[in-house]
Design an enzyme around this catalytic site. Structure first.
Site, PDB file in Angstrom:
ATOM      1  CG  ASN A 229      -1.872   1.118   1.294  1.00 38.65           C
ATOM      2  OD1 ASN A 229      -1.783   2.051   0.489  1.00 38.65           O
ATOM      3  ND2 ASN A 229      -2.787   1.065   2.238  1.00 38.65           N
TER       4      ASN A 229
ATOM      5  NE  ARG B 184      -6.152   1.654  -0.247  1.00 41.61           N
ATOM      6  CZ  ARG B 184      -6.155   2.826   0.356  1.00 41.61           C
ATOM      7  NH1 ARG B 184      -5.052   3.302   0.896  1.00 41.61           N
ATOM      8  NH2 ARG B 184      -7.256   3.523   0.452  1.00 41.61           N
TER       9      ARG B 184
ATOM     10  CG  HIS C 111     -13.086   3.340   2.983  1.00 40.63           C
ATOM     11  ND1 HIS C 111     -13.849   4.270   3.666  1.00 40.63           N
ATOM     12  CD2 HIS C 111     -11.804   3.627   3.271  1.00 40.63           C
ATOM     13  CE1 HIS C 111     -13.062   5.099   4.310  1.00 40.63           C
ATOM     14  NE2 HIS C 111     -11.804   4.727   4.094  1.00 40.63           N
TER      15      HIS C 111
ATOM     16  NE  ARG D 145     -10.856  12.788   3.177  1.00 42.15           N
ATOM     17  CZ  ARG D 145     -10.546  11.489   3.260  1.00 42.15           C
ATOM     18  NH1 ARG D 145     -11.426  10.624   3.735  1.00 42.15           N
ATOM     19  NH2 ARG D 145      -9.378  11.068   2.843  1.00 42.15           N
TER      20      ARG D 145
ATOM     21  CD  GLU E  38      -9.073  -1.120   4.112  1.00 46.48           C
ATOM     22  OE1 GLU E  38      -8.789  -0.669   5.235  1.00 46.48           O
ATOM     23  OE2 GLU E  38      -9.261  -0.407   3.128  1.00 46.48           O
TER      24      GLU E  38
END
Ligand code: AMP
Length: 403
Positions: free
Chosen positions: A10, A94, A183, A244, A387
């Protein structure tokens, strides 16, 4: 020898997270992180899980991704897990944005690389970093299959009614503006694991997945396929997150430009980095926010309430999108650990068949578990996400030699 190992990478703009897995049982052989690439104070943290020895740390300048990956390869080799091993079946990467083109994990060749590059305008921070990781890994092992697993892929099944914004169609299409969602690897993994927890196949169940980490998103999954998700063109839309804002009236942006005199870049930073929980109360860690709430801190209380209010709106919306809901699954840092968030998110929603059992909700456990009262119409569950395992599983399914 059968190759059964998969390395998951990643790659961020100044970091590389990695995990080496044995796909015979999904066990972790090693994991680690290189941080602050390109600075004088780079750090490599490597944990050789199979060897059972402690974490090793290497500090000092690591100039670029190439040097970072070589350092990782060196650490793996020290544990007898080198990248030149015939047991390594593939590297899974990823990749944040796959646009409409990539609906599935994809073996990387030059054409695929060019297409990921073409998507850079849609993910200007992430895709270039992902590409650097891929190019570096390919240079190191040109013979090895490398697979791109896209954060957006799981959401490509959304119907047009959910994926399109209600703006002029020609303008939207000219600029590839639509709701992509992110996601996806986590939503795919958790929705499947939730079905498994219920003892049913994914095709039979409708699940609302609430991925509540520092970034946060919700998805509505019907029979194993995503039909709606809360993030949009970028990860800014939807839930209140650590830094955010999530949903807001787009006119706020024109107002900040015209009246506040702010530039597009300043507003981008404001909404992505200085909003959400941190903007509301100065903290983005839910542990700290809960501690302050318990001490009677009003700003922390308001931040918590706004966070939960938005979450409840999405739960309600996705009940309506799905019609029938079999399970609501909480996952990621906040979802897996913050019992007060879970409790507040479904409080008073018995009318929708949703409730949590106080004791089950407060209990700590590692694996997937139900927290709804026995016999509840809708199962409420905590389902830890993974993940890296999902990327490895998808990678191995594509290239593994299952002889
Ligand atoms: P993630 O992005 O999934 O790694 O989630 C990170 C976030 O999870 C942190 O910013 C915290 O807000 C939250 N978190 C992690 N551990 C806990 C905990 N024990 N209790 C409450 N929140 C937690």
């Amino acid at each position: 020898m059968t190759a059964t190992r998969v390395l998951v990478l990643n790659s961020g703009s100044s970091s590389v997270k990695y995990r080496l897995l044995d796909m015979r049982d999904g066990s972790r052989l090693a994991a680690g992180l290189v941080e602050r690439i390109g600075e004088q104070t780079s750090r490599l943290k490597h944990t050789p899980l199979a060897a059972g020895t402690g974490t090793r740390e290497v500090t000092g300048p690591i100039a670029d991704h190439d040097a970072a990956l070589k350092a990782v390869a060196g650490e793996l080799a020290r544990d007898g897990l080198g990248l030149d091993s015939p047991e390594l079946a593939a590297i899974g990467h990823r990749v944040v944005h796959g646009g409409r083109r990539f609906t599935e994990p994809t073996v990387i060749d030059d054409t695929v690389l060019a297409e990921i590059e073409r998507l850079i305008p849609l993910a200007p921070l992430h895709n270039p970093a992902n590409l650097t990781g891929i190019r570096t890994a390919r240079a190191l092992r040109p013979d090895l299959p490398q697979v791109a697993v896209f954060d957006t892929a799981f959401h490509t099944t959304m119907p047009e009614s959910a994926a399109r914004y209600a703006i002029d169609v020609e303008t939207a299409d000219a600029h590839r503006i639509r709701r992509y969602g992110f996601h996806g690897t986590s939503h795919a993994y958790v929705s499947r694991a939730t079905a498994e927890l219920l003892g049913r196949s994914p095709e039979e169940v409708n699940v609302i997945v609430l991925h509540l980490g520092n970034g946060a998103s919700a998805s509505a999954v019907r029979g194993g396929r995503c039909v709606d998700t809360s993030m949009g063109l970028t990860p800014l839309e939807g839930l209140v997150m650590g830094t955010r804002s999530g949903d807001l009236d787009p006119a706020v942006i024109f107002h900040l430009m015209r009246v506040g005199g702010m530039s597009a870049d300043e507003i981008d930073t404001l909404l992505n980095k200085r909003s959400g929980l941190i903007g509301l109360c100065g903290d983005n860690d839910m542990r700290e926010i809960r501690r302050r709430v318990d001490e009677g801190d009003e700003r922390a209380r308001l931040a918590f309430d706004i966070y939960v209010h938005r979450l409840r709106k999405y739960i309600g919306a996705y009940c309506a999108v799905l019609g029938t809901v079999d399970a609501v699954a909480f996952t990621a840092g906040v979802g897996e650990n913050a019992a007060p968030v879970r409790e507040a998110a479904v409080a008073g929603l018995e009318g929708l068949g949703l409730a949590v059992d106080g004791e089950l909700n407060a209990a700590r456990a590692d694996g997937p578990r139900l927290i709804s009262p026995a016999g509840a119409r809708v199962a409420v569950a905590v389902v830890p996400t993974d993940e890296e395992l999902e990327i490895a599983t998808q990678t191995y399914a594509l290239v593994g030699k299952h002889d």
